[in-house]
Scaffold this motif. Structure first.
Motif, PDB file in Angstrom:
ATOM      1  N   PHE A  94      43.141  39.120  46.168  1.00 18.94           N
ATOM      2  CA  PHE A  94      43.669  38.017  45.378  1.00 18.94           C
ATOM      3  C   PHE A  94      44.633  38.542  44.318  1.00 18.94           C
ATOM      4  CE2 PHE A  94      39.751  36.539  47.240  1.00 18.94           C
ATOM      5  CZ  PHE A  94      40.050  35.249  47.637  1.00 18.94           C
ATOM      6  N   ASN A  95      45.265  37.623  43.611  1.00 15.83           N
ATOM      7  CA  ASN A  95      46.287  37.978  42.636  1.00 15.83           C
ATOM      8  C   ASN A  95      45.687  38.756  41.465  1.00 15.83           C
ATOM      9  OD1 ASN A  95      45.310  34.994  42.291  1.00 15.83           O
ATOM     10  ND2 ASN A  95      45.815  35.686  40.217  1.00 15.83           N
ATOM     11  N   ASP A 131      36.268  43.055  41.991  1.00 11.11           N
ATOM     12  CA  ASP A 131      36.807  42.093  41.027  1.00 11.11           C
ATOM     13  C   ASP A 131      37.752  41.092  41.676  1.00 11.11           C
ATOM     14  OD1 ASP A 131      35.350  43.194  39.030  1.00 11.11           O
ATOM     15  OD2 ASP A 131      36.974  44.379  38.171  1.00 11.11           O
ATOM     16  N   ARG A 132      38.685  41.573  42.474  1.00 15.89           N
ATOM     17  CA  ARG A 132      39.629  40.664  43.120  1.00 15.89           C
ATOM     18  C   ARG A 132      39.790  40.955  44.612  1.00 15.89           C
ATOM     19  NH1 ARG A 132      45.100  42.118  43.515  1.00 15.89           N
ATOM     20  NH2 ARG A 132      45.602  44.243  42.897  1.00 15.89           N
ATOM     21  N   ARG A 133      38.751  41.546  45.199  1.00 18.13           N
ATOM     22  CA  ARG A 133      38.794  41.860  46.631  1.00 18.13           C
ATOM     23  C   ARG A 133      37.467  41.542  47.298  1.00 18.13           C
ATOM     24  NH1 ARG A 133      40.578  47.096  49.275  1.00 18.13           N
ATOM     25  NH2 ARG A 133      38.715  47.884  48.229  1.00 18.13           N
ATOM     26  N   ARG A 154      37.823  32.973  40.360  1.00 15.99           N
ATOM     27  CA  ARG A 154      38.393  32.442  39.115  1.00 15.99           C
ATOM     28  C   ARG A 154      39.841  32.899  38.965  1.00 15.99           C
ATOM     29  NH1 ARG A 154      34.785  33.063  33.820  1.00 15.99           N
ATOM     30  NH2 ARG A 154      36.383  31.555  33.181  1.00 15.99           N
ATOM     31  N   ASN A 155      40.608  32.108  38.212  1.00  9.57           N
ATOM     32  CA  ASN A 155      42.006  32.441  37.892  1.00  9.57           C
ATOM     33  C   ASN A 155      42.839  32.699  39.148  1.00  9.57           C
ATOM     34  OD1 ASN A 155      41.274  32.392  35.110  1.00  9.57           O
ATOM     35  ND2 ASN A 155      40.597  34.523  35.257  1.00  9.57           N
ATOM     36  N   HIS A 156      42.594  31.915  40.166  1.00  8.97           N
ATOM     37  CA  HIS A 156      43.331  32.100  41.418  1.00  8.97           C
ATOM     38  C   HIS A 156      44.668  31.369  41.341  1.00  8.97           C
ATOM     39  CE1 HIS A 156      44.353  32.711  45.496  1.00  8.97           C
ATOM     40  NE2 HIS A 156      44.019  31.509  45.931  1.00  8.97           N
ATOM     41  N   SER A 157      45.751  32.102  41.599  1.00  7.32           N
ATOM     42  CA  SER A 157      47.096  31.522  41.511  1.00  7.32           C
ATOM     43  C   SER A 157      47.541  30.864  42.810  1.00  7.32           C
ATOM     44  CB  SER A 157      48.105  32.613  41.131  1.00  7.32           C
ATOM     45  OG  SER A 157      48.210  33.584  42.163  1.00  7.32           O
ATOM     46  N   GLY A 158      46.726  30.969  43.851  1.00  7.81           N
ATOM     47  CA  GLY A 158      47.096  30.402  45.142  1.00  7.81           C
ATOM     48  C   GLY A 158      47.631  31.424  46.119  1.00  7.81           C
ATOM     49  N   ARG A 159      47.856  32.646  45.656  1.00  8.97           N
ATOM     50  CA  ARG A 159      48.375  33.697  46.528  1.00  8.97           C
ATOM     51  C   ARG A 159      47.268  34.688  46.880  1.00  8.97           C
ATOM     52  NH1 ARG A 159      53.134  36.275  43.251  1.00  8.97           N
ATOM     53  NH2 ARG A 159      51.469  36.187  41.682  1.00  8.97           N
ATOM     54  N   LEU A 160      47.286  35.133  48.116  1.00  9.08           N
ATOM     55  CA  LEU A 160      46.346  36.170  48.545  1.00  9.08           C
ATOM     56  C   LEU A 160      46.962  36.954  49.694  1.00  9.08           C
ATOM     57  CD1 LEU A 160      44.873  35.255  51.457  1.00  9.08           C
ATOM     58  CD2 LEU A 160      43.709  33.672  49.948  1.00  9.08           C
TER      59      LEU A 160
END
Length: 240
Positions: A94-95, A131-133, A154-160
């Motif tokens: 994730f972003n 954390d983001r994976r 959380r705090n997902h910008s829509g990009r992955l």
């Protein structure tokens, strides 16, 4: 300038050969892994006055800004992806700034896909959460096999991104919502059918011989074939 009818038959034959070669190339056996984001929705959708009186908690923490991402990973190629093919694990990234709260496997095809991996931890086909994976276990994926993941972040910008190194696969690609190939086939087929009807007037059937009409029939049949191939082109199936 009058159109030479003798050119119609060679043209139809050439188009048929080109379509056959193109379909043969498409059906060559190759490895391919793709993903599709089925949905990405915030946990709390309310707004206005009611929004200020509601809270969403996860393990005691307020997570009003969390989103639920539903993602499907599919072996969309013609060859199996063996465990020995993995150079590194597949991971959903994730972003920067995002925080993965939880993830689980919502569905698999086949249903017993998790039995193919030796590491059967509490997360099943999910190896670790960072954390983001979200890192997945190495598992055999036959042609058409898929797994659908549900991730709360959380705090997902829509990009992955879906990353990983697999022998024979240069990149894990995202499935396109609208495929270009079937559109080209259907459009080309309709165009050829219309052109063949304009070139051959209805009154021509009364005084032309069979040899004169045959090239137009061949051209119309070729357009119809392209149209049917485009309409019956396989489309991704949502396994939600």
């Amino acid at each position: 300038m009058e159109f030479d009818i003798r050119l119609v038959a060679p043209l139809a034959t050439t188009i048929g050969i080109m379509v056959s070669i193109y379909l043969w190339i498409l059906n060559q056996k190759k490895k391919r892994l793709s993903f599709k984001v089925l949905s990405c929705e915030p946990i709390l959708k309310l707004s206005g006055y009611a929004r200020r009186h509601l809270q969403v908690r996860f393990d005691g923490q307020i997570v009003d800004d969390a989103s639920v991402v539903l993602l499907r990973l599919t072996n969309s190629g013609h060859l199996p992806i063996n465990v020995s093919d993995y150079i590194s694990e597949i991971s959903i990234c994730f972003n920067p700034g995002a925080l993965v709260l939880m993830a689980d496997v919502r569905a698999t095809a086949p249903a017993d896909l998790d039995e193919r991996t030796e590491a059967r931890g509490s997360l099943g086909l999910i190896k670790t959460l960072e954390d983001r994976r979200v890192v997945l276990e190495r598992v055999l994926l036959n042609d058409g096999d898929s797994l659908t993941l549900q991730v709360v972040v959380r705090n997902h910008s829509g990009r992955l991104q879906v990353k990983g190194h697999i022998n024979g696969i240069s990149k894990i690609e995202e499935e396109k919502k609208y495929l270009l190939t079937p559109r080209l086939l259907t459009s080309g087929g309709v165009t050829i059918m219309i052109a063949s009807m304009f070139l051959c007037e209805p009154s021509s059937f009364f005084y032309w011989g069979f040899e004169d009409i045959l090239p137009y029939v061949q051209l119309f049949a070729m357009g119809l074939l392209l149209l049917l191939v485009g309409l019956r082109w396989p489309k991704p199936i949502d396994l939600v």
